[in-house]
Design a protein around this motif. Structure first.
Motif, PDB file in Angstrom:
ATOM      1  N   GLU A   3       7.584 -13.263 -14.805  1.00  0.00           N
ATOM      2  CA  GLU A   3       8.041 -11.933 -15.202  1.00  0.00           C
ATOM      3  C   GLU A   3       7.046 -11.279 -16.160  1.00  0.00           C
ATOM      4  O   GLU A   3       6.868 -10.075 -16.153  1.00  0.00           O
ATOM      5  N   GLU A   4       6.430 -12.092 -17.022  1.00  0.00           N
ATOM      6  CA  GLU A   4       5.498 -11.556 -18.010  1.00  0.00           C
ATOM      7  C   GLU A   4       4.086 -11.387 -17.469  1.00  0.00           C
ATOM      8  O   GLU A   4       3.253 -10.744 -18.089  1.00  0.00           O
ATOM      9  N   LEU A   5       3.829 -11.971 -16.322  1.00  0.00           N
ATOM     10  CA  LEU A   5       2.496 -11.943 -15.729  1.00  0.00           C
ATOM     11  C   LEU A   5       2.119 -10.510 -15.358  1.00  0.00           C
ATOM     12  O   LEU A   5       2.856  -9.833 -14.639  1.00  0.00           O
ATOM     13  N   GLN A  28       5.148 -15.361  -3.392  1.00  0.00           N
ATOM     14  CA  GLN A  28       5.608 -16.343  -4.381  1.00  0.00           C
ATOM     15  C   GLN A  28       6.092 -15.658  -5.661  1.00  0.00           C
ATOM     16  O   GLN A  28       7.040 -16.101  -6.279  1.00  0.00           O
ATOM     17  N   LEU A  29       5.408 -14.599  -6.049  1.00  0.00           N
ATOM     18  CA  LEU A  29       5.743 -13.897  -7.293  1.00  0.00           C
ATOM     19  C   LEU A  29       6.814 -12.820  -7.093  1.00  0.00           C
ATOM     20  O   LEU A  29       7.281 -12.236  -8.067  1.00  0.00           O
ATOM     21  N   GLY A  30       7.147 -12.522  -5.840  1.00  0.00           N
ATOM     22  CA  GLY A  30       8.108 -11.461  -5.568  1.00  0.00           C
ATOM     23  C   GLY A  30       7.553 -10.090  -5.904  1.00  0.00           C
ATOM     24  O   GLY A  30       8.258  -9.220  -6.420  1.00  0.00           O
ATOM     25  N   ARG A  31       6.264  -9.903  -5.578  1.00  0.00           N
ATOM     26  CA  ARG A  31       5.580  -8.648  -5.908  1.00  0.00           C
ATOM     27  C   ARG A  31       5.007  -7.984  -4.673  1.00  0.00           C
ATOM     28  O   ARG A  31       4.854  -8.605  -3.634  1.00  0.00           O
ATOM     29  N   GLN A  74      -1.002   0.444 -11.272  1.00  0.00           N
ATOM     30  CA  GLN A  74       0.332   0.091 -10.791  1.00  0.00           C
ATOM     31  C   GLN A  74       0.775  -1.210 -11.456  1.00  0.00           C
ATOM     32  O   GLN A  74      -0.001  -2.164 -11.528  1.00  0.00           O
ATOM     33  N   PRO A  75       2.009  -1.262 -11.934  1.00  0.00           N
ATOM     34  CA  PRO A  75       2.475  -2.470 -12.618  1.00  0.00           C
ATOM     35  C   PRO A  75       2.853  -3.582 -11.641  1.00  0.00           C
ATOM     36  O   PRO A  75       3.356  -3.309 -10.552  1.00  0.00           O
ATOM     37  N   ARG A  76       2.569  -4.806 -12.037  1.00  0.00           N
ATOM     38  CA  ARG A  76       3.073  -6.000 -11.362  1.00  0.00           C
ATOM     39  C   ARG A  76       2.777  -6.062  -9.866  1.00  0.00           C
ATOM     40  O   ARG A  76       3.657  -6.309  -9.054  1.00  0.00           O
ATOM     41  N   ILE A  77       1.520  -5.809  -9.487  1.00  0.00           N
ATOM     42  CA  ILE A  77       1.121  -5.945  -8.087  1.00  0.00           C
ATOM     43  C   ILE A  77       0.130  -7.098  -7.964  1.00  0.00           C
ATOM     44  O   ILE A  77      -0.409  -7.593  -8.965  1.00  0.00           O
ATOM     45  N   VAL A  78      -0.106  -7.508  -6.735  1.00  0.00           N
ATOM     46  CA  VAL A  78      -1.206  -8.400  -6.408  1.00  0.00           C
ATOM     47  C   VAL A  78      -2.144  -7.576  -5.542  1.00  0.00           C
ATOM     48  O   VAL A  78      -1.738  -7.040  -4.507  1.00  0.00           O
ATOM     49  N   ARG A  98      -6.926  -4.079 -16.975  1.00  0.00           N
ATOM     50  CA  ARG A  98      -5.574  -3.716 -16.527  1.00  0.00           C
ATOM     51  C   ARG A  98      -4.798  -4.858 -15.872  1.00  0.00           C
ATOM     52  O   ARG A  98      -3.701  -4.632 -15.365  1.00  0.00           O
ATOM     53  N   GLY A  99      -5.352  -6.046 -15.848  1.00  0.00           N
ATOM     54  CA  GLY A  99      -4.642  -7.166 -15.230  1.00  0.00           C
ATOM     55  C   GLY A  99      -5.430  -8.447 -15.379  1.00  0.00           C
ATOM     56  O   GLY A  99      -6.391  -8.514 -16.140  1.00  0.00           O
ATOM     57  N   ILE A 100      -5.002  -9.466 -14.647  1.00  0.00           N
ATOM     58  CA  ILE A 100      -5.715 -10.741 -14.625  1.00  0.00           C
ATOM     59  C   ILE A 100      -6.579 -10.762 -13.374  1.00  0.00           C
ATOM     60  O   ILE A 100      -6.079 -10.566 -12.261  1.00  0.00           O
TER      61      ILE A 100
END
Length: 187
Positions: A3-5, A28-31, A74-78, A98-100
């Motif tokens: 959730e925090e990723l 796997q992450l539901g994204r 965009q938040p929480r995407i792969v 903006r991300g990992i």
């Protein structure tokens, strides 16, 4: 932990498995999974090969910069990026801030095996694709490494196993980042 990723951005050469790994990781992450090349194609109504043919690589790279600026917000995407996305300093900044960023590092031999029959890759439609891939790797590998928070070798295991390994790496990275931030704020 997931959730925090923050958003996860995959970089690496063509044939590294960014789309395959990205889809599995997103599931796997539901994204949501986004491929930047597909996004560019959907925005322009033309495929990458056509854009390269009509606008050249420079025209495509301009479109890629605009797309990555939008997508990395965009938040929480792969997100799977194109192999040359790291050539732009703007793109490297968008990705890293903006991300990992995960660098899927595929040896040239793996890239050759995975792209040998793919006619949709404009840079490989030349007499010596192996030399093209070697030259691209030599130039881009340092940039992938510069922008990456996590480096994952590819071509040695099944995609599902690799995603499980990547999830452990991401969790470890987030734990280290959280601890570092806590340490930085202590008196």
């Amino acid at each position: 932990m997931t959730e925090e990723l923050p958003s996860v951005f995959l970089v690496g050469p063509m044939g590294a498995g960014k789309t395959t790994i990205g889809r599995l990781l997103a599931k796997q992450l539901g994204r949501e999974f986004v491929d930047s090349d597909w996004y560019i194609e959907s925005q322009t109504g033309a495929d990458i090969a056509w854009i390269f043919a009509k606008e050249g690589e420079a025209g495509f790279r301009e479109r890629e910069i605009r797309a990555l600026d939008e997508l990395t917000q965009q938040p929480r995407i792969v997100l799977a990026t194109g192999g040359g996305a790291v050539m732009s300093a703007d793109n490297r900044a968008f990705l890293q801030q903006r991300g990992i960023v995960v660098y899927l590092n595929a040896p040239v031999e793996v890239q050759i095996a995975r792209t040998a029959k793919d006619k949709s890759r404009p840079l490989l439609q030349q007499p010596n694709p192996k030399k093209i891939l070697q030259d691209l790797y030599r130039v881009r590998d340092p940039l992938y490494r510069q922008v990456a928070h996590v480096i994952m070798p590819t071509g040695h295991t099944y995609p599902r196993h690799m995603v499980n390994q990547l999830l452990r790496e991401l969790e470890s990275f987030c734990t280290l980042s959280t601890n570092k931030t806590s340490d930085d704020q202590s008196p």
